[in-house]
Scaffold this motif. Structure first.
Motif, PDB file in Angstrom:
ATOM      1  N   ILE A 129     -33.007 -11.383   9.280  1.00  0.00           N
ATOM      2  CA  ILE A 129     -33.710 -10.122   9.545  1.00  0.00           C
ATOM      3  C   ILE A 129     -33.066  -8.953   8.807  1.00  0.00           C
ATOM      4  N   ALA A 162     -34.434  -6.938   5.668  1.00  0.00           N
ATOM      5  CA  ALA A 162     -35.192  -5.688   5.760  1.00  0.00           C
ATOM      6  C   ALA A 162     -34.371  -4.485   5.297  1.00  0.00           C
ATOM      7  N   MET A 166     -38.175  -9.785   4.122  1.00  0.00           N
ATOM      8  CA  MET A 166     -38.840  -9.257   5.320  1.00  0.00           C
ATOM      9  C   MET A 166     -39.992  -8.311   4.974  1.00  0.00           C
TER      10      MET A 166
END
Length: 499
Positions: free
Chosen positions: A75, A78, A121
């Motif tokens: 994640i 991002a 992402m």
């Protein structure tokens, strides 16, 4: 030396050997315990999964419960804060930086919008927002085929499995907007049941077959690059059916792909100014990497872009896939003993050198289609222009092949600059060929050049209505995209995400 002294020396040596042996045994015991602990923890992870995942699970969040470390690092793709001397993880407007590219892509969607890529992402968000995908207000509208989704989401292998590969490619990009909603993630590269690396895109399997290789006989270390090569490669869409194909029939070189494209008389578009049949390179990262020293030494993409991390008794790959310059201590310095500053500057030196010749190529090559347009307007015939157009095609293919490859100037600096040198040579020859045509037509002076010093001026020169393009895109993002995501959530295709 007396016998007494000799006995004392032997006694001292014996005790030294004893303590050294004890120390070695102790360290070996610690190592064995560490290995046992690691294996135990890994076994615990595999045997105590919280969720049983099977088949093609495209919702990345589902994997978080079983593989929290990998997911938490993923994640972080991002994050857009990393910056190096040449771009970083945030979007940079390349057309604004180098407006000659607008001229080179006149007649193709890249002349409207081209930004540096962000992390995985952002894959879905970025393809929604780029002007290249248009502003379709219904599933049947828009300039792009469904094939454009191929490398953007784990929803793609799910849809290929349910629809069929050819059927997936045939549709419009907008027709799958409510189905392709999860950004590049777990199911793109892993089998759900055991997380073994896998190839989920048929383009790579077919490309390897066309180059004489079998996907079933690939070593694990090479798989750590081929997982990336599913997308970070050169490819094209067939005119009929928009089937995605890797042009590896003659090998992985720039010349090999060109020979294949020439053999099938393929062009992505006809240049708006020069009328040359242009091949638009995609991003041949893997092909250029294969010609460099790291590939020759067996270093995989993952070794540098997904370095290992140790936490407790577990060693795992960092899934925050990004530039190795962002963490030199865990990437470059695993093999190289120089300081971070020395290693970073070594990369920058290669990039600076490559950019010097790249800038020369872009200025020289951008002049050629403008001069070709001038020749057409003065009555040049197709026969007279044939040589110049072929040289423009060859030059632009080589330029685009080099600059479209992410990191090519580092992955293989010698090959990268060779390709650009060949591009510059053909650009010179193309302009000379045009000058001969103009001389035959009675024009011997300089060709008047338009002001293309900014992106806006260059786009106006080739006839783009950018205000209209941006307004249409704004309406699309504000009205159509929210409906796509709403429908995806209702159909349980998306866990949760808001822009």
């Amino acid at each position: 030396m007396s016998n007494n002294e000799n006995r004392k020396m032997k006694s001292w040596v014996a005790w030294l050997l004893f303590f050294v042996t004890v120390g070695i045994v102790f360290l070996l015991g610690m190592l064995a315990a560490s290995i046992t602990q690691r294996r135990a923890e890994v076994a615990s992870i595999l045997n105590n999964k919280k969720v049983n995942i099977t088949g093609i699970e495209s919702r990345n969040e589902i994997f978080a419960q079983n593989y929290p470390r990998e997911y938490e690092s993923w994640i972080r793709t991002a994050d857009t804060t990393f910056q190096s001397e040449f771009n970083g993880s945030s979007v940079a407007d390349v057309l604004e930086q180098r407006p000659e590219m607008v001229i080179l892509w006149a007649g193709y969607a890249f002349s409207k919008d081209y930004g540096t890529p962000r992390g995985h992402m952002h894959a879905i968000e970025d393809i929604h927002h780029t002007l290249r995908t248009g502003a379709p207000l219904s599933p049947d509208e828009g300039p792009q085929p469904a094939t454009c989704w191929t490398c953007k989401s784990p929803d793609v292998p799910r849809l290929m499995d349910s629809l069929g590969i050819a059927e997936f490619y045939k549709g419009t990009w907008a027709s799958l907007g409510d189905e392709v909603v999860n950004p590049i993630g777990c199911a793109d590269c892993h089998e759900a049941e055991n997380m073994n690396l896998k190839i989920s895109r048929p383009g790579l399997i077919e490309g390897l077959k066309n180059s004489g290789r079998n996907i079933d006989n690939i070593p694990q270390q090479e798989m750590r690059s081929l997982a990336c090569a599913q997308c970070h490669v050169e490819y094209y869409f067939t005119p009929d059916g928009k089937y995605l194909i890797f042009p590896w029939h003659n090998g992985l070189t720039v010349e090999g792909s060109e020979r294949y494209y020439d053999s099938i008389r393929f062009a992505d578009y006809t240049h708006k100014l020069s009328r040359a049949p242009i091949i638009k390179a995609q991003h041949p990262d893997y092909e250029i990497y294969k010609t460099g020293i790291h590939a020759q030494r067996g270093v995989s993409c993952a070794d540098c872009h997904m370095p290992y991390i140790s936490e407790g008794g577990v060693k795992y790959s960092n899934h925050q896939i990004r530039s190795p310059l962002a963490s030199i201590n865990s990437t470059c310095q695993v093999c190289h003993r120089e300081s971070e500053e020395t290693l970073r500057n070594a990369v920058y030196e290669r990039q600076r050198s490559a950019n010097e010749i790249r800038n020369l190529v872009e200025k020289e090559l951008a002049a050629a289609p403008i001069e070709a347009k001038f020749a057409w307007e003065r009555g040049a015939t197709e026969a007279e222009m044939e040589e110049a157009l072929q040289l423009i095609r060859q030059s632009q293919w080589r330029w685009d092949y080099a600059v479209a490859s992410h990191g090519g100037s580092f992955h293989s600096p010698v090959e990268f600059q060779r390709i650009l040198a060949m591009s510059l040579d053909r650009a010179h020859k193309a302009r000379f060929a045009i000058s001969k045509v103009l001389a035959q037509l009675g024009h011997t002076g300089d060709v008047p050049m338009p002001d293309i010093s900014t992106k806006e001026k260059a786009q106006a020169y080739i006839g783009l209505e950018m205000t209209q393009e941006r307004e249409a895109k704004k309406e699309f993002v504000e009205t159509v995209v929210p409906e796509w995501l709403k429908k995806a959530r209702a159909n349980n295709r998306l866990v949760s995400r808001n822009y």
